[in-house]
Design an enzyme around this catalytic site. Structure first.
Site, PDB file in Angstrom:
ATOM      1  N   LYS A  77      -3.593 -20.789  15.591  1.00 20.02           N
ATOM      2  CA  LYS A  77      -4.271 -19.576  15.304  1.00 20.02           C
ATOM      3  C   LYS A  77      -3.318 -18.855  14.290  1.00 20.02           C
ATOM      4  O   LYS A  77      -4.118 -18.218  13.524  1.00 20.02           O
ATOM      5  CB  LYS A  77      -4.387 -18.747  16.555  1.00 20.02           C
ATOM      6  CG  LYS A  77      -5.455 -19.531  17.676  1.00 20.02           C
ATOM      7  CD  LYS A  77      -5.224 -18.660  19.042  1.00 20.02           C
ATOM      8  CE  LYS A  77      -6.113 -19.254  19.865  1.00 20.02           C
ATOM      9  NZ  LYS A  77      -6.075 -18.405  21.174  1.00 20.02           N
ATOM     10  N   CYS A 132      -1.145 -16.108  19.748  1.00 22.58           N
ATOM     11  CA  CYS A 132      -0.775 -16.592  21.149  1.00 22.58           C
ATOM     12  C   CYS A 132      -1.822 -17.318  21.936  1.00 22.58           C
ATOM     13  O   CYS A 132      -3.034 -17.275  21.484  1.00 22.58           O
ATOM     14  CB  CYS A 132      -0.614 -15.272  21.894  1.00 22.58           C
ATOM     15  SG  CYS A 132       0.541 -13.875  21.408  1.00 22.58           S
ATOM     16  N   ASP A 133      -1.752 -17.844  22.974  1.00 20.97           N
ATOM     17  CA  ASP A 133      -2.632 -18.514  23.857  1.00 20.97           C
ATOM     18  C   ASP A 133      -2.061 -18.791  25.128  1.00 20.97           C
ATOM     19  O   ASP A 133      -0.999 -19.108  25.293  1.00 20.97           O
ATOM     20  CB  ASP A 133      -3.122 -19.695  22.941  1.00 20.97           C
ATOM     21  CG  ASP A 133      -4.240 -20.363  23.554  1.00 20.97           C
ATOM     22  OD1 ASP A 133      -5.413 -20.083  23.142  1.00 20.97           O
ATOM     23  OD2 ASP A 133      -4.010 -21.264  24.759  1.00 20.97           O
ATOM     24  N   SER A 134      -3.047 -18.416  25.985  1.00 24.36           N
ATOM     25  CA  SER A 134      -2.659 -18.420  27.487  1.00 24.36           C
ATOM     26  C   SER A 134      -3.596 -19.508  28.210  1.00 24.36           C
ATOM     27  O   SER A 134      -4.649 -19.516  28.026  1.00 24.36           O
ATOM     28  CB  SER A 134      -2.877 -17.272  28.255  1.00 24.36           C
ATOM     29  OG  SER A 134      -2.008 -16.419  27.600  1.00 24.36           O
ATOM     30  N   GLY A 167       1.742 -19.285  25.012  1.00 25.51           N
ATOM     31  CA  GLY A 167       2.389 -19.377  23.899  1.00 25.51           C
ATOM     32  C   GLY A 167       2.513 -18.712  22.822  1.00 25.51           C
ATOM     33  O   GLY A 167       1.585 -17.772  22.583  1.00 25.51           O
TER      34      GLY A 167
END
Length: 196
Positions: free
Chosen positions: A54, A70-72, A107
């Site tokens: 991203k 970010c990633d969840s 992340g």
């Protein structure tokens, strides 16, 4: 070294709000990266890879910027879950989550166009869910809030009433670990105060 523009490569209102509450006014530029391209079984590796992709998708659009991706995901019984694709999927997820716990992985990535370097990390928080009734699940799912969140709940929203306990960083569950953000900025040679 001057302070670069802080760019958030995410459409998440919750992440933007966390940054704003901490005194950072990010320039928001969602990546529109197709997450289905990445298929990994390890949740830490998955969120780090997605966050990096991203940030990398957005970084070329800025000359001197610090781009955060970010990633969840929520892992329950070792199985990875992202945003539910339908109300029925959200309902089934809650039937599995109630009275159980999950690990929320987020992340965090910085792509620094000024220094031409990247930093990749993740944070994990354990979330314990209440033994909610079928009626409560149906009512919550009908609000459609669970469809917008990794793990099918929003800690900063209606979903907060169904979370009994958290072990670890609470802002990580909302989508961005603020303590980790501060440490990562220091690792990159910045201070959080640089962005106030």
């Amino acid at each position: 070294m001057g302070t670069p523009t802080f760019v958030l490569a995410s459409a998440s209102i919750a992440r933007r709000r966390l940054l704003q509450n901490a005194g950072i006014q990010p320039f928001v530029c969602p990546s529109d990266f197709d997450e289905s391209q990445i298929q990994l079984k390890n949740p830490a590796e998955l969120v780090e890879t997605l966050a990096l992709r991203k940030a990398e998708a957005v970084a070329p659009h800025f000359q001197s910027a610090l781009v955060m991706g970010c990633d969840s995901v929520l892992a329950i019984n070792g199985e990875i879950h992202g945003k539910p694709s339908s109300q029925e999927e959200a309902r089934q997820r809650w039937l599995m989550m109630r009275g159980n716990y999950g690990e929320l992985f987020t992340g965090h990535v910085f792509v620094d166009n000024v220094q031409n370097r990247n930093l990749v990390k993740h944070q994990v928080t354990k979330v314990y869910f209440a033994s909610v009734s079928n009626e409560e699940i149906d009512a919550y799912v009908s609000t459609e809030e669970p469809l917008k969140c990794a793990g099918a709940f929003a800690l900063e929203g209606k979903g907060s009433v169904f979370v009994e306990k958290i072990e670890g960083c609470h802002s990580n569950v909302i989508g961005l670990s603020m303590p980790l953000l501060r440490i990562m900025l220091m690792d990159m040679g910045y201070s959080i105060a640089d962005f106030w």
